[in-house]
Enzyme design. Structure first.
Site, PDB file in Angstrom:
ATOM      1  N   ASP A  97     -17.211  65.562  69.375  1.00 43.26           N
ATOM      2  CA  ASP A  97     -18.513  65.847  70.000  1.00 43.26           C
ATOM      3  C   ASP A  97     -18.727  67.361  70.097  1.00 43.26           C
ATOM      4  O   ASP A  97     -17.869  68.070  70.633  1.00 43.26           O
ATOM      5  CB  ASP A  97     -18.519  65.210  71.393  1.00 43.26           C
ATOM      6  CG  ASP A  97     -19.905  65.170  71.990  1.00 43.26           C
ATOM      7  OD1 ASP A  97     -20.763  65.977  71.602  1.00 43.26           O
ATOM      8  OD2 ASP A  97     -20.134  64.322  72.875  1.00 43.26           O
ATOM      9  N   HIS A  99     -21.684  68.741  71.375  1.00 41.32           N
ATOM     10  CA  HIS A  99     -22.710  69.085  72.373  1.00 41.32           C
ATOM     11  C   HIS A  99     -22.058  69.909  73.495  1.00 41.32           C
ATOM     12  O   HIS A  99     -21.039  69.487  74.037  1.00 41.32           O
ATOM     13  CB  HIS A  99     -23.313  67.817  72.975  1.00 41.32           C
ATOM     14  CG  HIS A  99     -24.079  66.988  71.992  1.00 41.32           C
ATOM     15  ND1 HIS A  99     -23.470  66.069  71.177  1.00 41.32           N
ATOM     16  CD2 HIS A  99     -25.407  66.959  71.678  1.00 41.32           C
ATOM     17  CE1 HIS A  99     -24.390  65.493  70.409  1.00 41.32           C
ATOM     18  NE2 HIS A  99     -25.577  66.020  70.690  1.00 41.32           N
ATOM     19  N   SER A 150     -17.844  59.221  70.772  1.00 39.88           N
ATOM     20  CA  SER A 150     -16.727  60.084  71.202  1.00 39.88           C
ATOM     21  C   SER A 150     -16.235  59.771  72.610  1.00 39.88           C
ATOM     22  O   SER A 150     -15.168  60.229  73.017  1.00 39.88           O
ATOM     23  CB  SER A 150     -17.125  61.560  71.113  1.00 39.88           C
ATOM     24  OG  SER A 150     -18.141  61.858  72.048  1.00 39.88           O
TER      25      SER A 150
HETATM   26 CO1  B1M Z   1     -27.379  65.390  69.689  1.00 37.15          CO
HETATM   27  N1  B1M Z   1     -27.464  63.556  70.254  1.00 37.15           N
HETATM   28  N2  B1M Z   1     -26.482  64.863  68.036  1.00 37.15           N
HETATM   29  N3  B1M Z   1     -27.500  67.263  69.215  1.00 37.15           N
HETATM   30  N4  B1M Z   1     -28.528  65.633  71.155  1.00 37.15           N
HETATM   31  C1  B1M Z   1     -27.997  63.292  71.579  1.00 37.15           C
HETATM   32  C2  B1M Z   1     -26.899  63.287  72.617  1.00 37.15           C
HETATM   33  C3  B1M Z   1     -28.652  61.860  71.367  1.00 37.15           C
HETATM   34  C4  B1M Z   1     -28.771  61.040  72.664  1.00 37.15           C
HETATM   35  C5  B1M Z   1     -30.024  62.029  70.684  1.00 37.15           C
HETATM   36  C6  B1M Z   1     -30.678  60.680  70.366  1.00 37.15           C
HETATM   37  O1  B1M Z   1     -30.354  60.065  69.394  1.00 37.15           O
HETATM   38  N5  B1M Z   1     -31.591  60.239  71.192  1.00 37.15           N
HETATM   39  C7  B1M Z   1     -27.709  61.226  70.309  1.00 37.15           C
HETATM   40  C8  B1M Z   1     -26.500  60.467  70.852  1.00 37.15           C
HETATM   41  C9  B1M Z   1     -26.638  58.966  70.729  1.00 37.15           C
HETATM   42  C10 B1M Z   1     -25.450  58.323  71.323  1.00 37.15           C
HETATM   43  O2  B1M Z   1     -24.361  58.424  70.856  1.00 37.15           O
HETATM   44  N6  B1M Z   1     -25.693  57.617  72.411  1.00 37.15           N
HETATM   45  C11 B1M Z   1     -27.300  62.450  69.523  1.00 37.15           C
HETATM   46  C12 B1M Z   1     -26.816  62.417  68.198  1.00 37.15           C
HETATM   47  C13 B1M Z   1     -26.789  61.057  67.520  1.00 37.15           C
HETATM   48  C14 B1M Z   1     -26.387  63.567  67.518  1.00 37.15           C
HETATM   49  C15 B1M Z   1     -25.833  63.668  66.095  1.00 37.15           C
HETATM   50  C16 B1M Z   1     -24.874  62.566  65.682  1.00 37.15           C
HETATM   51  C17 B1M Z   1     -27.064  63.756  65.168  1.00 37.15           C
HETATM   52  C18 B1M Z   1     -26.704  63.748  63.711  1.00 37.15           C
HETATM   53  O3  B1M Z   1     -26.121  64.689  63.217  1.00 37.15           O
HETATM   54  N7  B1M Z   1     -27.048  62.659  63.091  1.00 37.15           N
HETATM   55  C19 B1M Z   1     -25.154  65.044  66.122  1.00 37.15           C
HETATM   56  C20 B1M Z   1     -23.693  64.911  66.576  1.00 37.15           C
HETATM   57  C21 B1M Z   1     -22.934  66.183  66.381  1.00 37.15           C
HETATM   58  C22 B1M Z   1     -21.612  66.064  67.074  1.00 37.15           C
HETATM   59  O4  B1M Z   1     -21.540  66.275  68.243  1.00 37.15           O
HETATM   60  N8  B1M Z   1     -20.577  65.688  66.332  1.00 37.15           N
HETATM   61  C23 B1M Z   1     -25.953  65.751  67.151  1.00 37.15           C
HETATM   62  C24 B1M Z   1     -26.164  67.139  67.155  1.00 37.15           C
HETATM   63  C25 B1M Z   1     -26.915  67.816  68.105  1.00 37.15           C
HETATM   64  C26 B1M Z   1     -27.259  69.297  68.015  1.00 37.15           C
HETATM   65  C27 B1M Z   1     -26.128  70.144  67.432  1.00 37.15           C
HETATM   66  C28 B1M Z   1     -28.476  69.456  67.166  1.00 37.15           C
HETATM   67  C29 B1M Z   1     -27.650  69.622  69.488  1.00 37.15           C
HETATM   68  C30 B1M Z   1     -26.456  70.090  70.339  1.00 37.15           C
HETATM   69  C31 B1M Z   1     -26.510  71.580  70.587  1.00 37.15           C
HETATM   70  C32 B1M Z   1     -25.488  71.980  71.610  1.00 37.15           C
HETATM   71  O5  B1M Z   1     -25.085  71.242  72.488  1.00 37.15           O
HETATM   72  N9  B1M Z   1     -25.074  73.230  71.506  1.00 37.15           N
HETATM   73  C33 B1M Z   1     -28.057  68.251  69.995  1.00 37.15           C
HETATM   74  C34 B1M Z   1     -28.836  68.027  71.147  1.00 37.15           C
HETATM   75  C35 B1M Z   1     -29.421  69.273  71.797  1.00 37.15           C
HETATM   76  C36 B1M Z   1     -29.074  66.737  71.661  1.00 37.15           C
HETATM   77  C37 B1M Z   1     -30.023  66.319  72.800  1.00 37.15           C
HETATM   78  C38 B1M Z   1     -31.446  66.448  72.252  1.00 37.15           C
HETATM   79  C39 B1M Z   1     -29.947  67.116  74.079  1.00 37.15           C
HETATM   80  C40 B1M Z   1     -28.539  67.204  74.699  1.00 37.15           C
HETATM   81  C41 B1M Z   1     -28.536  68.235  75.799  1.00 37.15           C
HETATM   82  O6  B1M Z   1     -28.044  69.347  75.623  1.00 37.15           O
HETATM   83  N10 B1M Z   1     -29.127  67.900  76.971  1.00 37.15           N
HETATM   84  C42 B1M Z   1     -29.579  64.825  73.053  1.00 37.15           C
HETATM   85  C43 B1M Z   1     -30.722  63.914  73.464  1.00 37.15           C
HETATM   86  C44 B1M Z   1     -30.944  63.959  74.940  1.00 37.15           C
HETATM   87  O7  B1M Z   1     -29.998  63.972  75.727  1.00 37.15           O
HETATM   88  N11 B1M Z   1     -32.163  63.928  75.325  1.00 37.15           N
HETATM   89  C45 B1M Z   1     -28.796  64.505  71.862  1.00 37.15           C
HETATM   90  C46 B1M Z   1     -29.256  68.830  78.086  1.00 37.15           C
HETATM   91  C47 B1M Z   1     -27.954  68.828  78.900  1.00 37.15           C
HETATM   92  C48 B1M Z   1     -28.079  69.759  80.101  1.00 37.15           C
HETATM   93  O8  B1M Z   1     -27.744  67.526  79.389  1.00 37.15           O
HETATM   94  O9  B1M Z   1     -25.635  67.287  78.042  1.00 37.15           O
HETATM   95  O10 B1M Z   1     -26.656  65.307  79.273  1.00 37.15           O
HETATM   96  P1  B1M Z   1     -26.378  66.743  79.189  1.00 37.15           P
HETATM   97  O11 B1M Z   1     -25.536  67.173  80.466  1.00 37.15           O
HETATM   98  C49 B1M Z   1     -25.915  66.808  81.774  1.00 37.15           C
HETATM   99  C50 B1M Z   1     -25.260  65.503  82.244  1.00 37.15           C
HETATM  100  O12 B1M Z   1     -24.992  64.600  81.210  1.00 37.15           O
HETATM  101  C51 B1M Z   1     -24.065  65.962  83.001  1.00 37.15           C
HETATM  102  O13 B1M Z   1     -24.462  67.197  83.556  1.00 37.15           O
HETATM  103  C52 B1M Z   1     -25.339  67.870  82.666  1.00 37.15           C
HETATM  104  C53 B1M Z   1     -26.355  68.611  83.485  1.00 37.15           C
HETATM  105  O14 B1M Z   1     -26.990  67.791  84.393  1.00 37.15           O
HETATM  106  N12 B1M Z   1     -22.796  66.173  82.368  1.00 37.15           N
HETATM  107  C54 B1M Z   1     -21.654  66.081  83.095  1.00 37.15           C
HETATM  108  C55 B1M Z   1     -22.468  66.543  81.128  1.00 37.15           C
HETATM  109  N13 B1M Z   1     -21.151  66.689  81.024  1.00 37.15           N
HETATM  110  C56 B1M Z   1     -20.623  66.414  82.213  1.00 37.15           C
HETATM  111  C57 B1M Z   1     -19.298  66.412  82.664  1.00 37.15           C
HETATM  112  C58 B1M Z   1     -19.063  66.079  84.004  1.00 37.15           C
HETATM  113  C59 B1M Z   1     -20.100  65.742  84.850  1.00 37.15           C
HETATM  114  C60 B1M Z   1     -21.411  65.741  84.417  1.00 37.15           C
HETATM  115  O15 B1M Z   1     -17.849  66.062  84.551  1.00 37.15           O
HETATM  116  C61 B1M Z   1     -16.751  66.461  83.806  1.00 37.15           C
END
Ligand code: B1M
Length: 214
Positions: A97, A99, A150
């Site tokens: 992963d 992200h 992951s």
């Molecule tokens: Co990706 N991506 N992405 N992506 N991406 C998601 C996660 C996805 C939901 C989009 C979708 O399809 N709707 C989907 C996952 C589906 C799934 O498995 N359920 C997805 C996918 C499929 C992919 C790829 C496979 C796409 C592809 O290549 N076909 C690929 C995978 C690459 C890889 O990781 N191997 C990929 C790539 C990417 C980018 C590189 C383009 C980019 C990442 C850039 C980066 O991180 N530097 C990206 C992004 C930006 C997203 C979305 C749009 C936004 C994620 C984000 O940063 N959110 C996302 C869709 C979405 O979530 N709307 C998506 C903002 C962030 C602040 O929130 O990370 O949730 P989040 O963190 C929150 C909480 O979750 C929590 O606190 C945070 C703040 O409140 N939290 C924790 C997180 N970690 C925590 C740990 C804790 C406690 C809380 O304790 C230890």
């Protein structure tokens, strides 16, 4: 000056002003611990507003930068005064992963709350978490996963930790968009948090510093 003005500037994301006010508070004779507690209170407020959806990620990131500006002023004094961090946390996005936005946010909030944080980065293999826990004497391993493909890695880390006899000393916590409390329990994690500010609360709880009411 009133210490509350630091809290206000932090909440407004005024990076330069937090830095200036932190210096001023010290110059006026406030102790480093008092100023640190003020900054932490400010960041707690930010966390609470984020949790209540009053503010959003961009504002949290700016406030977190402001917090760092204040902490940078305090850092040399803190090391000299021997105030220990609350606990040591290593954090990373699990293997497979890439992200890191959420993970970085959680790491910033941990730092802001007084934890010492080792950021292992993204795509972190099981053994890297275990090595950090062993060699750096971590209190908490914090794992983030955004992908359903992951999230299973978290279970391997927890199993490996137990195999190594570290399950009691090192607490584990997990989070990320697809992670739920139910999943966390099913893999034997000690804690789950749904966002960055609850992650701080959970980490405090895990080290016995603060109990949630619910
Ligand atoms: Co990706 N991506 N992405 N992506 N991406 C998601 C996660 C996805 C939901 C989009 C979708 O399809 N709707 C989907 C996952 C589906 C799934 O498995 N359920 C997805 C996918 C499929 C992919 C790829 C496979 C796409 C592809 O290549 N076909 C690929 C995978 C690459 C890889 O990781 N191997 C990929 C790539 C990417 C980018 C590189 C383009 C980019 C990442 C850039 C980066 O991180 N530097 C990206 C992004 C930006 C997203 C979305 C749009 C936004 C994620 C984000 O940063 N959110 C996302 C869709 C979405 O979530 N709307 C998506 C903002 C962030 C602040 O929130 O990370 O949730 P989040 O963190 C929150 C909480 O979750 C929590 O606190 C945070 C703040 O409140 N939290 C924790 C997180 N970690 C925590 C740990 C804790 C406690 C809380 O304790 C230890």
């Amino acid at each position: 000056m009133k210490l509350e003005s630091i809290i206000e500037a932090l909440n407004n994301g005024e990076i330069g002003r937090v830095s200036e006010l932190t210096k001023q508070a010290l110059d006026e004779g406030n102790g480093v611990k008092t100023v640190l507690d003020t900054l932490i209170k400010g960041m707690d407020d930010v966390g609470a507003k984020f949790r209540e959806n009053e503010i959003f990620i961009p504002e949290v990131l700016i406030s977190a930068k402001a917090m760092h500006a204040g902490l940078n002023i305090l850092e040399p004094l803190l090391s000299a005064s021997g105030i220990r961090p609350l606990a040591k946390v290593c954090i990373g996005t699990v293997k497979g992963d890439l992200h890191d936005i959420g993970k970085n946010l959680v790491a910033m909030m941990f730092r802001g709350a007084g934890f010492e944080v080792m950021d292992l980065g993204i795509d972190v293999p099981v053994e890297k978490f275990i090595d950090a826990a062993k060699q750096e004497e971590m209190n908490i391993i914090a794992m983030s996963s955004l992908l359903t493909t992951s999230m299973g890695v978290m279970k391997h880390v927890i199993e490996r930790l137990k195999e190594q006899g570290l399950g009691n000393r090192v607490k584990t916590m997990v989070g990320g968009a697809p992670i739920t409390d139910e999943f966390a329990r099913s893999i034997g994690a000690d804690g789950y948090a749904k966002d960055a500010s609850s992650a701080v609360e959970k980490a405090r709880e895990l080290i016995g510093l603060h109990k949630k009411n619910k």
